[in-house]
Design a protein around this motif. Structure first.
Motif, PDB file in Angstrom:
ATOM      1  N   LEU A  32       2.149  -5.011   2.299  1.00 45.26           N
ATOM      2  CA  LEU A  32       1.507  -4.884   0.984  1.00 45.26           C
ATOM      3  C   LEU A  32       1.718  -6.162   0.176  1.00 45.26           C
ATOM      4  O   LEU A  32       0.793  -6.642  -0.496  1.00 45.26           O
ATOM      5  CB  LEU A  32       2.073  -3.677   0.238  1.00 45.26           C
ATOM      6  N   LYS A  44      -1.175  -8.483  -1.503  1.00 45.53           N
ATOM      7  CA  LYS A  44      -1.250  -8.808  -2.931  1.00 45.53           C
ATOM      8  C   LYS A  44      -1.301 -10.323  -3.142  1.00 45.53           C
ATOM      9  O   LYS A  44      -2.039 -10.816  -3.988  1.00 45.53           O
ATOM     10  CB  LYS A  44      -0.038  -8.236  -3.679  1.00 45.53           C
ATOM     11  N   ASP A  60      -1.638  -0.162  -3.548  1.00 44.47           N
ATOM     12  CA  ASP A  60      -1.264  -0.664  -4.876  1.00 44.47           C
ATOM     13  C   ASP A  60      -2.534  -1.067  -5.632  1.00 44.47           C
ATOM     14  O   ASP A  60      -3.370  -1.822  -5.108  1.00 44.47           O
ATOM     15  CB  ASP A  60      -0.335  -1.870  -4.737  1.00 44.47           C
ATOM     16  N   ASP A  79       5.919  -2.262   3.119  1.00 45.33           N
ATOM     17  CA  ASP A  79       6.068  -2.936   1.824  1.00 45.33           C
ATOM     18  C   ASP A  79       5.821  -4.436   1.953  1.00 45.33           C
ATOM     19  O   ASP A  79       5.178  -5.052   1.094  1.00 45.33           O
ATOM     20  CB  ASP A  79       7.466  -2.658   1.273  1.00 45.33           C
ATOM     21  N   GLU A 139       1.878   1.829 -10.297  1.00 51.83           N
ATOM     22  CA  GLU A 139       0.524   1.917  -9.731  1.00 51.83           C
ATOM     23  C   GLU A 139       0.555   1.931  -8.211  1.00 51.83           C
ATOM     24  O   GLU A 139      -0.433   1.633  -7.559  1.00 51.83           O
ATOM     25  CB  GLU A 139      -0.335   0.743 -10.224  1.00 51.83           C
ATOM     26  N   GLU A 140       1.700   2.308  -7.633  1.00 54.04           N
ATOM     27  CA  GLU A 140       1.874   2.261  -6.178  1.00 54.04           C
ATOM     28  C   GLU A 140       1.905   3.660  -5.583  1.00 54.04           C
ATOM     29  O   GLU A 140       2.598   4.543  -6.077  1.00 54.04           O
ATOM     30  CB  GLU A 140       3.166   1.520  -5.847  1.00 54.04           C
ATOM     31  N   VAL A 198      -7.917  -2.041  -4.609  1.00 52.98           N
ATOM     32  CA  VAL A 198      -6.535  -1.828  -4.179  1.00 52.98           C
ATOM     33  C   VAL A 198      -6.184  -2.787  -3.058  1.00 52.98           C
ATOM     34  O   VAL A 198      -7.040  -3.229  -2.293  1.00 52.98           O
ATOM     35  CB  VAL A 198      -6.290  -0.373  -3.702  1.00 52.98           C
TER      36      VAL A 198
END
Length: 458
Positions: A442, A446, A333, A439, A376-377, A418
């Motif tokens: 990720l 983030k 991402d 997910d 943007e993934e 990223v």
């Protein structure tokens, strides 16, 4: 399923339940609640006897989850409080989800029905032993059987719909993978067909023996057609017509040339020319039909989009089971992408996405799959790997992006980073679990500061 369909199912289930007294249903609920662990074990043992099911159900993660999920299913199915419309609608959605999962992991519906049959038999035994009023045994058996059958009916319907959808996507991917560059494929095969025609004319002019005349089916075009196109376009009308034309040329027209005079031989050659011309036209139609498969690519980045993700992941699961190798999912991402759009404009954002796609493509192997999931993934299916190699690959990719200058205008370069979430396949047959793990990793990357890799815990 449409709302009207849910209403009909709710009404049908309520009608089924209405045939039995609350007293009977409460007794059945109590017996089920007291024996859920034994019932789940019995169902699981029955399923494991089937060699196909054992491929999926012997996985440790499945073992750990099957018993509690099976117990919850039984409890909710026989809960007297689930008579209300809203509760029944929730129960119906649960059966649909189960059917979809069965389709996703490829557990045959007949196997599930067999397990349900054995489950009902075990329930009947409990009724005979534990009902307050043994005379109600027959009514309890009918109630339990009808209730389970209703759930199985909804599951089977959902399974069928999901299975059909998966089959259509599989077929589309098969065509897509063959014809990613339709223009060059069309020209290559047109040239191969013309080359065979020229060789045939030369052989006839040189008065070669019939057996020495080049067969269309053995030509370069014929090999491509039989080994690739026939498989990729199986069942399509043009394929049958091309196959019939090739067979007619090789089995009827070519053998007839030797036994005829020059005039008759020329007539046969004219028929052959007409046949190849027909193949040209059919081939064009075949490849044009596949042109619509560009829908499998993201318009901006030209990477694969979500459409073929289930096909790719199911294939990797199948290969992993067969070969004992594993794979990983890497979610990528772009950090602060909204800030890029707000500062430099959406056109600059599109340029960053395109450059990111190119960078990811350069740094992945030919066997890996690269998807744009949206926004943007991105997602990389890293094939034939292990935990350490996948980690090194992901870290190297993160550093590569960090070191790259991204052009957002004629004279403007920006730095982009990223966040990455990595999950290694550990044998579970449902790819959705692996997707969720990647997910979640990720999400942690983030919210843990960005520009970092987080590896999902098995």
């Amino acid at each position: 399923m449409h709302y009207q369909d849910y209403c009909q199912l709710v009404a049908g289930w309520q009608q089924l339940l209405g045939r039995f007294t609350d007293s009977l249903r409460r007794q059945v609920e109590a017996i089920v609640a007291a024996n859920t662990e034994e019932l789940a074990s019995h169902f699981y043992a029955t399923m494991l006897e089937d060699p196909h099911a054992s491929l999926f159900l012997s996985n440790e993660q499945v073992k750990q989850r099957l018993h509690p999920s099976m117990q919850r299913w039984l409890t909710s199915l026989f809960a007297v409080g689930n008579t209300a419309g809203e509760a029944l609608e929730s129960l119906i959605r649960q059966q649909e989800q189960i059917g979809q999962v069965h389709a996703r992991v490829d557990i045959p519906v007949n196997l599930v029905l067999s397990g349900a049959r054995h489950l009902k038999q075990r329930l009947y035994e409990f009724f005979a032993e534990q009902l307050v009023d043994p005379a109600l045994g027959g009514q309890a058996a009918i109630y339990a059987s009808d209730n389970i059958d209703m759930a199985m009916e909804i599951m089977s319907h959902a399974y069928s719909l999901a299975n059909d959808r998966n089959a259509r996507t599989e077929e589309a991917y098969r065509l897509f993978s063959l014809t990613q560059n339709l223009g060059s494929e069309r020209e290559r095969q047109r040239a191969a067909l013309l080359d065979w025609e020229n060789n045939l004319m030369f052989a006839v002019a040189a008065a070669q023996d019939t057996e020495a005349l080049p067969r269309l089916g053995a030509s370069e075009f014929g090999l491509w057609y039989h080994h690739k196109a026939m498989h990729a376009f199986e069942g399509v009308q043009e394929v049958r017509a091309i196959s019939e034309t090739i067979a007619r040329i090789d089995q009827s027209l070519l053998p007839a040339i030797a036994g005829e005079d020059r005039q008759q031989a020329m007539a046969r050659l004219t028929e052959i020319r007409e046949g190849t011309r027909s193949i040209h036209l059919l081939l064009n139609g075949l490849l044009e039909r596949a042109a619509g498969l560009e829908a499998g690519r993201d318009a901006l980045t030209k990477l694969l989009n979500r459409k073929f993700l289930p096909v790719v992941l199911n294939r990797e699961l199948e290969m992993s089971r067969a070969a004992g190798k594993t794979f990983a999912l890497l979610m990528v991402d772009i950090d602060h992408f909204k800030r890029i759009n707000d500062t430099h404009g959406h056109e600059a954002g599109d340029q960053v996405l395109q450059q990111m796609a190119a960078l990811l493509d350069r740094n992945t192997r030919g066997g890996d799959y690269l998807f744009r999931l949206g926004g943007e993934e991105f997602l990389i299916v890293v094939v034939d790997t292990d935990a350490e190699r996948a980690r090194l690959f992901a870290e190297r990719l993160r550093r590569q992006v960090e070191a790259e200058d991204f052009l957002v205008a004629a004279d403007t370069l920006i730095e982009v980073t990223v966040s990455l979430g990595l999950a290694l396949h550990h044998g579970h047959p449902d790819y959705q679990r692996l997707m969720r793990s990647a997910d979640e990793a990720l999400y942690q990357a983030k919210h843990g500061g960005r520009n970092r890799l987080v590896i999902a815990t098995p």
